[in-house]
Design an enzyme around this catalytic site. Sequence first.
Site, short mmCIF file in Angstrom:
data_model
loop_
_atom_site.label_atom_id
_atom_site.label_comp_id
_atom_site.label_asym_id
_atom_site.label_seq_id
_atom_site.Cartn_x
_atom_site.Cartn_y
_atom_site.Cartn_z
N LYS A 1 0.84 -1.20 0.00
CA LYS A 1 0.00 0.00 0.00
C LYS A 1 0.87 1.25 0.00
O LYS A 1 0.60 2.22 -0.71
CB LYS A 1 -0.93 -0.02 1.23
N GLN B 1 -5.06 -1.76 9.54
CA GLN B 1 -4.76 -3.07 8.95
C GLN B 1 -5.30 -4.18 9.85
O GLN B 1 -5.03 -4.20 11.05
CB GLN B 1 -3.25 -3.22 8.74
N ASP C 1 -11.09 2.10 3.63
CA ASP C 1 -11.46 0.72 3.29
C ASP C 1 -12.96 0.56 3.02
O ASP C 1 -13.39 -0.48 2.53
CB ASP C 1 -11.13 -0.21 4.47
N1 GUN Z 1 -6.31 -7.25 5.91
C1 GUN Z 1 -6.37 -8.00 4.79
N2 GUN Z 1 -6.94 -7.29 3.80
C2 GUN Z 1 -7.24 -6.08 4.29
C3 GUN Z 1 -7.83 -4.91 3.75
O1 GUN Z 1 -8.22 -4.83 2.58
N3 GUN Z 1 -7.94 -3.86 4.60
C4 GUN Z 1 -7.54 -3.92 5.88
N4 GUN Z 1 -7.71 -2.83 6.63
N5 GUN Z 1 -6.99 -4.98 6.42
C5 GUN Z 1 -6.84 -6.06 5.61
#
Ligand code: GUN
Length: 281
Positions: free
Chosen positions: A48, A92, A115
């Site tokens: 990211k 996350q 998200d």
């Molecule tokens: N953990 C695995 N995939 C994701 C995601 O798309 N967003 C977040 N915040 N955590 C994750």
Amino acid sequence: MYGAPCVEKLSAEQKERVEALRARGRGVCLAVVRVGDDPASEVYVRNKKNACQRLGIESREIHLPGSVSQAEVEECLDKLGADPDVDGILLQLPLPRGLDDKAALTHIPAAKDADGFRSENCGTLICGGEGTLPCTPRGILYMLKHYGVALEGKHAVVIGRSAIVGKPAALMLLGENCTVTVCHSKTADLKEHTRRADILVAAVGKAGFVTGDMVKDGCVIVDVGINRTPEGLRGDVDAVSVGDKAAFITPVPGGVGKLTVAMLMENVIELAERRTGLTEA
Ligand code: GUN
């Protein structure tokens, strides 16, 4: 259906939008909160950050030790929520054992929810209106459209009912006028349903779960699985046995996974544009 051409197209547009914001004296900033030392989370967060860097988006990583309290995580999110320079916030997941994901997420303001996990944003999927869509389902829809897959009137079958992928993907396909069936671990005679799918979305979390005998000739398959196996990353679909039957299939790796991060970037830019008044609120 490969993810890379979609990401390339999106990146070019996204770079221009970040530039346009900068020309108005406005940087774009994503804050990522990572708690503990889960190795998979570390990789996801790095991806990211790299994506942000490529587009000229500032990324702030806040890494908290696995021993933090719920209150400390929430206080960190509250501070980012109040920080005028932060456009998007991402916590996350999963959090280390003992911490409550759902309660923590309520400390991300809906207007900074990169998200689209806040209930307000999930709600707009049902009620309509302006919100942030979750990244993976948004990537699925983007891919289907990019590759010219006709959706209206088609029968879409989604295997998996998670709040992050299955349920929102089903609602978004419904929004495109698909007839949607949602299957899950308790579905009786799964094959009966999957064999009738024009579009099959597999979000199960089991390597090679969907086999050739479960699909019909000419179907379009979106494989959302990212399963770590001794043979490497594998999807939820057994690509070998469905190979001759599917008209289109997304590979793993190299399919939808690439779109998830690209859609996160899309969400952050949209949030910044809204806060700047570039799009109607
Ligand atoms: N953990 C695995 N995939 C994701 C995601 O798309 N967003 C977040 N915040 N955590 C994750």
